[in-house]
Design a protein around this motif. Structure first.
Motif, PDB file in Angstrom:
ATOM      1  N   ILE A 177      -3.700  -3.648  -0.236  1.00  0.00           N
ATOM      2  CA  ILE A 177      -3.203  -2.675   1.162  1.00  0.00           C
ATOM      3  C   ILE A 177      -2.099  -3.102   1.772  1.00  0.00           C
ATOM      4  O   ILE A 177      -2.545  -4.541   1.771  1.00  0.00           O
ATOM      5  N   ARG A 178      -1.563  -3.019   2.011  1.00  0.00           N
ATOM      6  CA  ARG A 178      -0.729  -3.059   2.987  1.00  0.00           C
ATOM      7  C   ARG A 178      -0.182  -1.771   4.385  1.00  0.00           C
ATOM      8  O   ARG A 178      -0.469  -0.783   4.097  1.00  0.00           O
ATOM      9  N   LEU A 179       0.047  -2.580   5.647  1.00  0.00           N
ATOM     10  CA  LEU A 179       0.763  -1.565   6.193  1.00  0.00           C
ATOM     11  C   LEU A 179       1.806  -0.845   5.559  1.00  0.00           C
ATOM     12  O   LEU A 179       2.934  -1.904   5.472  1.00  0.00           O
ATOM     13  N   LYS A 180       1.992   0.378   6.570  1.00  0.00           N
ATOM     14  CA  LYS A 180       3.257   1.350   6.223  1.00  0.00           C
ATOM     15  C   LYS A 180       3.937   1.134   7.384  1.00  0.00           C
ATOM     16  O   LYS A 180       5.478   1.474   7.352  1.00  0.00           O
ATOM     17  N   GLU A 181       2.872   1.910   8.322  1.00  0.00           N
ATOM     18  CA  GLU A 181       3.977   1.357   9.265  1.00  0.00           C
ATOM     19  C   GLU A 181       2.736   1.643  10.526  1.00  0.00           C
ATOM     20  O   GLU A 181       1.804   1.605  10.600  1.00  0.00           O
ATOM     21  N   PRO A 182       2.942   2.451  11.916  1.00  0.00           N
ATOM     22  CA  PRO A 182       1.094   1.617  12.832  1.00  0.00           C
ATOM     23  C   PRO A 182       0.899   2.407  12.489  1.00  0.00           C
ATOM     24  O   PRO A 182       0.964   4.310  11.934  1.00  0.00           O
ATOM     25  N   ASP A 183      -0.652   2.490  12.219  1.00  0.00           N
ATOM     26  CA  ASP A 183      -1.955   3.029  12.084  1.00  0.00           C
ATOM     27  C   ASP A 183      -2.122   3.741  10.382  1.00  0.00           C
ATOM     28  O   ASP A 183      -3.125   4.995  10.113  1.00  0.00           O
ATOM     29  N   VAL A 184      -0.891   3.455   9.712  1.00  0.00           N
ATOM     30  CA  VAL A 184      -0.888   3.631   8.303  1.00  0.00           C
ATOM     31  C   VAL A 184      -0.964   2.689   7.035  1.00  0.00           C
ATOM     32  O   VAL A 184       0.157   2.119   7.168  1.00  0.00           O
ATOM     33  N   ALA A 185      -1.974   2.647   6.159  1.00  0.00           N
ATOM     34  CA  ALA A 185      -2.158   1.636   4.832  1.00  0.00           C
ATOM     35  C   ALA A 185      -1.721   2.190   4.099  1.00  0.00           C
ATOM     36  O   ALA A 185      -1.750   3.979   3.093  1.00  0.00           O
ATOM     37  N   VAL A 186      -1.326   1.892   3.421  1.00  0.00           N
ATOM     38  CA  VAL A 186      -1.042   2.035   1.626  1.00  0.00           C
ATOM     39  C   VAL A 186      -1.997   1.162   1.057  1.00  0.00           C
ATOM     40  O   VAL A 186      -2.326  -0.113   0.740  1.00  0.00           O
ATOM     41  N   LEU A 192       2.946 -10.949   3.201  1.00  0.00           N
ATOM     42  CA  LEU A 192       3.727  -9.192   3.269  1.00  0.00           C
ATOM     43  C   LEU A 192       3.845  -8.872   1.695  1.00  0.00           C
ATOM     44  O   LEU A 192       4.135  -9.452   1.247  1.00  0.00           O
ATOM     45  N   SER A 193       4.388  -7.700   2.083  1.00  0.00           N
ATOM     46  CA  SER A 193       4.946  -6.840   0.506  1.00  0.00           C
ATOM     47  C   SER A 193       5.310  -5.590   2.049  1.00  0.00           C
ATOM     48  O   SER A 193       5.017  -4.990   2.604  1.00  0.00           O
ATOM     49  N   TRP A 194       6.462  -5.383   1.174  1.00  0.00           N
ATOM     50  CA  TRP A 194       7.839  -4.587   1.445  1.00  0.00           C
ATOM     51  C   TRP A 194       8.096  -5.140   3.111  1.00  0.00           C
ATOM     52  O   TRP A 194       8.479  -3.877   4.186  1.00  0.00           O
ATOM     53  N   GLY A 195       7.794  -6.241   2.922  1.00  0.00           N
ATOM     54  CA  GLY A 195       8.450  -6.514   4.900  1.00  0.00           C
ATOM     55  C   GLY A 195       7.116  -6.542   5.696  1.00  0.00           C
ATOM     56  O   GLY A 195       7.259  -6.597   6.713  1.00  0.00           O
ATOM     57  N   THR A 196       5.822  -5.382   5.151  1.00  0.00           N
ATOM     58  CA  THR A 196       5.406  -5.319   5.875  1.00  0.00           C
ATOM     59  C   THR A 196       3.403  -6.121   5.724  1.00  0.00           C
ATOM     60  O   THR A 196       2.854  -6.863   4.596  1.00  0.00           O
ATOM     61  N   VAL A 197       2.295  -6.654   6.206  1.00  0.00           N
ATOM     62  CA  VAL A 197       1.062  -7.448   6.501  1.00  0.00           C
ATOM     63  C   VAL A 197       0.709  -7.045   5.476  1.00  0.00           C
ATOM     64  O   VAL A 197       0.653  -5.243   5.545  1.00  0.00           O
ATOM     65  N   ALA A 198      -0.516  -6.995   4.813  1.00  0.00           N
ATOM     66  CA  ALA A 198      -0.875  -7.244   3.041  1.00  0.00           C
ATOM     67  C   ALA A 198      -1.917  -8.014   2.802  1.00  0.00           C
ATOM     68  O   ALA A 198      -1.682  -9.046   3.709  1.00  0.00           O
ATOM     69  N   LEU A 199      -2.441  -7.798   2.566  1.00  0.00           N
ATOM     70  CA  LEU A 199      -3.807  -8.592   1.486  1.00  0.00           C
ATOM     71  C   LEU A 199      -3.459  -8.200   0.665  1.00  0.00           C
ATOM     72  O   LEU A 199      -3.328  -6.949  -0.466  1.00  0.00           O
ATOM     73  N   LYS A 200      -3.289  -9.542  -0.456  1.00  0.00           N
ATOM     74  CA  LYS A 200      -3.322 -10.027  -1.822  1.00  0.00           C
ATOM     75  C   LYS A 200      -4.124 -10.199  -2.873  1.00  0.00           C
ATOM     76  O   LYS A 200      -4.907 -11.250  -2.093  1.00  0.00           O
ATOM     77  N   VAL A 201      -4.067 -10.020  -3.671  1.00  0.00           N
ATOM     78  CA  VAL A 201      -4.842 -11.329  -4.625  1.00  0.00           C
ATOM     79  C   VAL A 201      -4.248 -11.482  -5.711  1.00  0.00           C
ATOM     80  O   VAL A 201      -3.442 -10.898  -6.952  1.00  0.00           O
ATOM     81  N   ARG A 202      -3.980 -12.878  -5.550  1.00  0.00           N
ATOM     82  CA  ARG A 202      -2.579 -13.361  -7.317  1.00  0.00           C
ATOM     83  C   ARG A 202      -1.868 -12.839  -6.685  1.00  0.00           C
ATOM     84  O   ARG A 202      -0.879 -12.761  -8.143  1.00  0.00           O
ATOM     85  N   GLY A 203      -1.313 -12.682  -5.662  1.00  0.00           N
ATOM     86  CA  GLY A 203       0.481 -12.055  -5.310  1.00  0.00           C
ATOM     87  C   GLY A 203       0.700 -11.028  -5.530  1.00  0.00           C
ATOM     88  O   GLY A 203       1.362  -9.942  -5.676  1.00  0.00           O
ATOM     89  N   ILE A 242     -10.955  -1.310  -1.002  1.00  0.00           N
ATOM     90  CA  ILE A 242     -10.346  -2.802  -1.048  1.00  0.00           C
ATOM     91  C   ILE A 242     -11.188  -2.902  -2.733  1.00  0.00           C
ATOM     92  O   ILE A 242     -10.110  -3.875  -3.085  1.00  0.00           O
ATOM     93  N   GLU A 243     -12.403  -2.908  -2.514  1.00  0.00           N
ATOM     94  CA  GLU A 243     -12.259  -4.109  -2.971  1.00  0.00           C
ATOM     95  C   GLU A 243     -12.549  -3.324  -4.346  1.00  0.00           C
ATOM     96  O   GLU A 243     -12.631  -4.879  -5.745  1.00  0.00           O
ATOM     97  N   LYS A 244     -12.729  -2.144  -4.461  1.00  0.00           N
ATOM     98  CA  LYS A 244     -12.868  -1.800  -5.623  1.00  0.00           C
ATOM     99  C   LYS A 244     -11.447  -2.014  -7.172  1.00  0.00           C
ATOM    100  O   LYS A 244     -10.745  -2.401  -7.685  1.00  0.00           O
ATOM    101  N   ALA A 245      -9.752  -1.644  -5.795  1.00  0.00           N
ATOM    102  CA  ALA A 245      -8.570  -2.518  -5.946  1.00  0.00           C
ATOM    103  C   ALA A 245      -8.448  -3.571  -6.355  1.00  0.00           C
ATOM    104  O   ALA A 245      -8.485  -4.572  -7.318  1.00  0.00           O
ATOM    105  N   TRP A 246      -9.263  -4.808  -5.671  1.00  0.00           N
ATOM    106  CA  TRP A 246      -9.720  -6.563  -5.924  1.00  0.00           C
ATOM    107  C   TRP A 246     -10.376  -6.050  -7.444  1.00  0.00           C
ATOM    108  O   TRP A 246      -9.399  -7.145  -8.060  1.00  0.00           O
ATOM    109  N   LYS A 247     -11.123  -5.610  -7.501  1.00  0.00           N
ATOM    110  CA  LYS A 247     -11.554  -6.134  -9.222  1.00  0.00           C
ATOM    111  C   LYS A 247     -10.876  -5.966  -9.991  1.00  0.00           C
ATOM    112  O   LYS A 247     -11.347  -6.384 -10.977  1.00  0.00           O
TER     113      LYS A 247
END
Length: 116
Positions: free
Chosen positions: A42-51, A27-38, A98-103
Motif C-alpha cells: 500500500i502506498r500514499l497516492k495523495e493526501p487521504d488517498v492510498a493505492v 517509498l514507492s513512486w516518491g510517497t510513503v508506502a508499506l513494503k515486504v521484500r521490496g 493489507i494482510e491479504k496483499a502481504w500474504k
C-alpha cells in the motif's frame, strides 16, 4: 512528517497493531508506502488517498459495496489495485486487505512466523 503523509497515520496504526513479519515503511513512486521484500503493499497516492494492491474481483466488490471509500481512476483501470479514501476506511477492513496483499508477497518463513 509532511502534511501529505498525515493521512497515512491510519495505515501506520494498522501496521503497528498487526506486526506482519518483514513489513517495512519505505517509498514507492516518491510517497510513503508499506513494503515486504521490496514489494509494495500500500502506498500514499495523495493526501487521504492510498493505492492498495488487490485482485480484480476484490477490487470490483469493494468499489461496488463501498464507493465512498474505494474507487479507481482511468490510470488504475485493469490494474490489480484499488484507491482508498483513508478518512473513510474502516481500520479493521484495511488491516484485512493489507494482510491479504502481504500474504501474497511474504516468504514461507514470514507466513510461519506470523502464525505463531
Amino acid at each position: 512528517m509532511s502534511n501529505l503523509e498525515d493521512g497515512f497515520e491510519v495505515v501506520r496504526a494498522v501496521w503497528q497493531r498487526a506486526k506482519w513479519p518483514g513489513v517495512e515503511e519505505g517509498l514507492s513512486w516518491g510517497t510513503v508506502a508499506l513494503k515486504v521484500r521490496g514489494k509494495m503493499l500500500i502506498r500514499l497516492k495523495e493526501p487521504d488517498v492510498a493505492v492498495l494492491l488487490c485482485d480484480s474481483d476484490e477490487k470490483a466488490f469493494l468499489m461496488q459495496t463501498a464507493p465512498d471509500v474505494y474507487f479507481q481512476t482511468d490510470h488504475y483501470s485493469g490494474y490489480p489495485a484499488v484507491l482508498a479514501r483513508l478518512s473513510n476506511v474502516d481500520p479493521d477492513e484495511l488491516s484485512r486487505l493489507i494482510e491479504k496483499a502481504w500474504k501474497e508477497k511474504a516468504s514461507k518463513k514470514m507466513l510461519e512466523d506470523f502464525r505463531r
